[in-house]
Design an enzyme around this catalytic site. Structure first.
Site, PDB file in Angstrom:
ATOM      1  N   GLU A  57       0.814  -1.223   0.000  1.00 21.65           N
ATOM      2  CA  GLU A  57       0.000   0.000   0.000  1.00 21.65           C
ATOM      3  C   GLU A  57       0.851   1.277   0.000  1.00 21.65           C
ATOM      4  O   GLU A  57       1.548   1.545   0.989  1.00 21.65           O
ATOM      5  CB  GLU A  57      -0.913   0.008   1.237  1.00 21.65           C
TER       6      GLU A  57
ATOM      7  N   GLU B  86     -12.216   1.840   4.749  1.00 17.38           N
ATOM      8  CA  GLU B  86     -11.302   2.114   5.875  1.00 17.38           C
ATOM      9  C   GLU B  86     -11.462   3.599   6.203  1.00 17.38           C
ATOM     10  O   GLU B  86     -10.791   4.449   5.633  1.00 17.38           O
ATOM     11  CB  GLU B  86      -9.859   1.803   5.475  1.00 17.38           C
TER      12      GLU B  86
END
Ligand code: LER
Ligand code: MN
Length: 271
Positions: free
Chosen positions: A151, A245
């Protein structure tokens, strides 16, 4: 479109989590909101009973989209780029345990802040340690048929891999087919010149996708153009989960259910 939501199995200092606390009650509420899966943020796999976790998740007809590993850094300060080689070794061992867990839950494993925040030693050394760790992790995951998602994270959280271009460069250096990217709209809004162009450029290397709006609230609560973002993502033939998220604002259940309604309504207009 498959939607999942990040859920921490234990209390954590990281705040962009809609739900924390009683595990089964949270799974029940995530299913009620209309999610297809759950992304489990797990500090240490030895702290959980994986059979019990799998049983609860199955009971509510959900699947596990991914395993988040960032709490190994957030709570225990383990990282692949710590100047102390014994800490780097412990971080790898912890990540291997995450891979073993992912094997039984059939999930992707995320490489977020377990890489470290950088700036603790010479940057070239840190980059070298990181490539080395990514190779070892990819190799171990490959043996089990597990995919890993690296990420890019914005500059205020780490100096190591802030954007999609840097993410792709690391994939090149590591050279493993089972290592791809996790793109997160919150970070992309800070770092990418164009979110859509970066999604297109990453194409089939996108293994997982996080959504939060510009303010890290649920999609629809800020100023990101999710219609255009989803069009770009679907344009890459992405078939993975879109995982929420975001901050539990104004309240956990509200944010989780508003995200589902908003994204499903956009999807209906796009198709
Ligand atoms: C984790 O997925 C993330 O997006 C980071 O902001 C964690 O610090
Ligand atoms: Mn993220």
């Amino acid at each position: 479109m498959k939607l999942s939501l990040v859920l921490s199995t234990h209390q954590a200092t990281f705040k962009a989590l809609a739900f924390q606390g009683d595990f089964e009650r949270n799974i029940e509420r995530i299913a009620e909101c209309g999610y297809d899966g759950v992304e489990l943020a797990i500090r240490d796999p030895t702290l959980i009973d994986s059979d019990q976790v799998a049983e609860v998740i199955e009971k509510y007809n959900l699947s596990v989209s991914a395993i988040g590993t960032g709490q190994a850094w957030g709570e225990d300060r383990l990282s692949f780029t710590d100047p102390d080689s014994s800490v780097r070794k412990k971080a790898l061992e912890r990540f291997f345990a995450h891979i073993n867990l992912a094997n039984s839950l059939k999930a992707i494993v995320i490489i977020g802040l377990i890489r470290g925040i950088g700036g603790m030693s010479d940057i070239k050394k840190e980059q070298g340690w990181l490539v080395d760790a990514l190779r070892k992790c990819s190799e171990m995951a490959q043996e089990k048929g597990i995919r890993l998602a690296l990420e890019p994270i914005n500059r205020y959280e780490t100096v190591l891999i802030n954007n999609a271009t840097e993410g792709l460069e690391y994939l090149e250096r590591v050279g493993s087919k089972n290592l791809g990217l996790l793109l997160d709209t919150f970070h992309m809004n800070i770092e990418e010149p164009s979110i859509e162009a970066s999604i297109k450029n990453c194409g089939g290397r996108i293994f997982h996708f996080h959504v939060a709006d510009s303010n890290r609230w649920y999609p629809g609560a800020g100023h990101l153009d999710f219609s255009s973002v989803l069009k770009a993502l679907f344009g890459t033939k992405y078939e993975g989960f879109i995982s929420g998220e975001f901050l539990p604002e104004p309240e956990a259940y509200l944010s989780a259910s508003r995200s589902v309604s908003y994204l499903r309504a956009l999807q209906a207009r796009i198709e």
